[in-house]
Enzyme design. Structure first.
Site, mmCIF file in Angstrom:
data_model
loop_
_atom_site.group_PDB
_atom_site.id
_atom_site.type_symbol
_atom_site.label_atom_id
_atom_site.label_comp_id
_atom_site.label_asym_id
_atom_site.label_seq_id
_atom_site.Cartn_x
_atom_site.Cartn_y
_atom_site.Cartn_z
ATOM 1 N N THR A 196 32.383 43.251 41.405
ATOM 2 C CA THR A 196 32.050 43.257 42.832
ATOM 3 C C THR A 196 31.819 41.850 43.367
ATOM 4 O O THR A 196 32.160 41.559 44.517
ATOM 5 C CB THR A 196 30.797 44.145 43.053
ATOM 6 O OG1 THR A 196 31.131 45.462 42.628
ATOM 7 C CG2 THR A 196 30.374 44.184 44.501
ATOM 8 N N SER A 224 34.717 45.661 35.926
ATOM 9 C CA SER A 224 34.198 45.606 34.558
ATOM 10 C C SER A 224 34.392 46.869 33.717
ATOM 11 O O SER A 224 34.335 46.793 32.492
ATOM 12 C CB SER A 224 32.756 45.123 34.534
ATOM 13 O OG SER A 224 31.859 46.095 34.943
ATOM 14 N N THR A 264 29.137 44.407 37.241
ATOM 15 C CA THR A 264 27.821 44.769 36.706
ATOM 16 C C THR A 264 27.859 45.968 35.752
ATOM 17 O O THR A 264 26.934 46.146 34.962
ATOM 18 C CB THR A 264 26.830 45.072 37.853
ATOM 19 O OG1 THR A 264 27.341 46.158 38.622
ATOM 20 C CG2 THR A 264 26.608 43.866 38.729
ATOM 21 N N ASP A 265 28.939 46.786 35.832
ATOM 22 C CA ASP A 265 28.941 48.019 35.024
ATOM 23 C C ASP A 265 28.856 47.750 33.519
ATOM 24 O O ASP A 265 28.169 48.477 32.793
ATOM 25 C CB ASP A 265 30.201 48.852 35.316
ATOM 26 C CG ASP A 265 30.186 49.464 36.715
ATOM 27 O OD1 ASP A 265 29.143 49.393 37.385
ATOM 28 O OD2 ASP A 265 31.228 50.010 37.133
#
Ligand code: ASP
Length: 323
Positions: free
Chosen positions: A12, A55, A86-87
């Site tokens: 993101t 990710s 961030t995942d």
């Protein structure tokens, strides 16, 4: 003048929102590149795009490529900042933490809201990371995750909320530092930092979460896939339904390591219970207990450890080394 390298991998923080459809997606040019150039004339910042991937598409092979990149460029820089989705950020952070040998700051950050969304944390997190990367206190702390004014260790941090900007937390021990308007403050240190450089990452390790009523079928299905190892998120202090015991014994008899973590998000697995499937029995049959890693991180560690040894006792030592 300090010299930093920003390595972008996607996520993101590298995306923009389409204002008509609301969809968030990758862009050709990094949306923060121009902003970075305006940041700080006291710093010499280079940029490099290693990948442009959301990710969920990052694999351990990408992580190894990223680690090799960091190792090859680090002599030329005072620190590195990596941007990442961030995942799976916590898995990449922990992978790098385990395989890198540098004492220089290596910071990973991401964003929950892309650059053109209201309340975006993208530029803010990037700036905070650059500030941490130029702090001498960030030396010798391993790979650090900087998000939302906090500094976390790669080992302890985890994404706790699907959408809140305060998503990254270290539930067991808290962050090791904070970032204020004019300072970067470390309030904790790290006790140990094992490192396991690897040249390849080729093993098949599965991750399974235990549940009430679980029986041997799902473990048997994984066994049929001829894994090199398995990590199980067990119940509570490290217990499993008794129906899984015989297949787990088969794994261990065939020298396929079984690593146990807890599906609880705090605490450490221990051989406390003696009933069928209890932790004491699991320990006795040779299951490897971890010390507070999450399932995904224990899997990363097992993937790396298996590149060094297949011996269950040596693997156990690698899992016991971290404080
Ligand atoms: N799905 C996105 C990713 O991990 C989420 C993010 O970056 O915040 O790539």
């Amino acid at each position: 003048m300090k010299k930093l390298l920003l390595i972008h991998t996607g996520g993101t923080i590298s995306m923009l929102e389409n204002k008509e459809t609301g969809e968030v997606n990758s862009t050709d040019e990094h949306p923060l590149s121009n902003e970075v150039k305006l940041i700080d004339t006291e710093l010499n910042i280079d940029e490099h795009i290693e990948f442009s991937l959301p990710s969920p598409q990052i694999t351990p092979k990408h992580m190894l490529k990223l680690a090799n990149k960091v190792e090859s460029v680090i002599p030329d820089y005072d620190g590195i900042v990596i941007t990442h989705g961030t995942d799976t950020l916590e898995e990449t952070a922990y992978f790098l933490d385990l395989v890198l040998t540098t004492e220089k700051p290596v910071i990973i950050t991401g964003a929950m809201r892309s650059s053109n969304e209201i309340g975006s944390d993208a530029l803010y997190n990037l700036l905070s990371s650059i500030r941490v990367a130029t702090t001498s206190d960030a030396f010798s702390k391993g790979v650090l995750v900087v998000m939302n004014d906090e500094i976390h260790t790669a080992k302890n941090v985890t994404k706790t909320s699907t959408s809140n900007v305060a998503t990254f937390q270290s539930p067991q021990y808290g962050p090791i530092g904070i970032i204020t308007k004019d300072s970067v403050i470390f309030h904790h240190d790290i006790l140990s930092r094992p490192s396991h450089p690897v040249r390849s990452i080729n093993k098949h390790v599965f991750l399974l979460k235990a549940y009430a009523g679980m029986d041997e079928q799902i473990v048997e299905a994984i066994y049929q896939l001829k894994p090199d190892g398995i990590v199980i998120e067990g119940l509570g202090q490290g217990n499993l339904p008794k129906e899984t015991l015989s297949i787990i014994k088969r794994f261990i008899n065939e020298q396929i390591p079984v690593v146990l973590v807890s599906r609880c998000y705090q605490g450490i697995v221990q051989p406390t219970y003696g009933y069928d499937g209890g932790g004491k029995q699991l320990k006795e049959i040779g299951v490897i207990f971890t010390n507070g890693l999450t399932g995904p991180k224990a899997r990363i560690k097992l993937l790396i450890a298996l590149e060094k040894t297949k011996n269950i006792e040596s693997l156990r030592k690698i899992f016991e080394e971290e404080k």
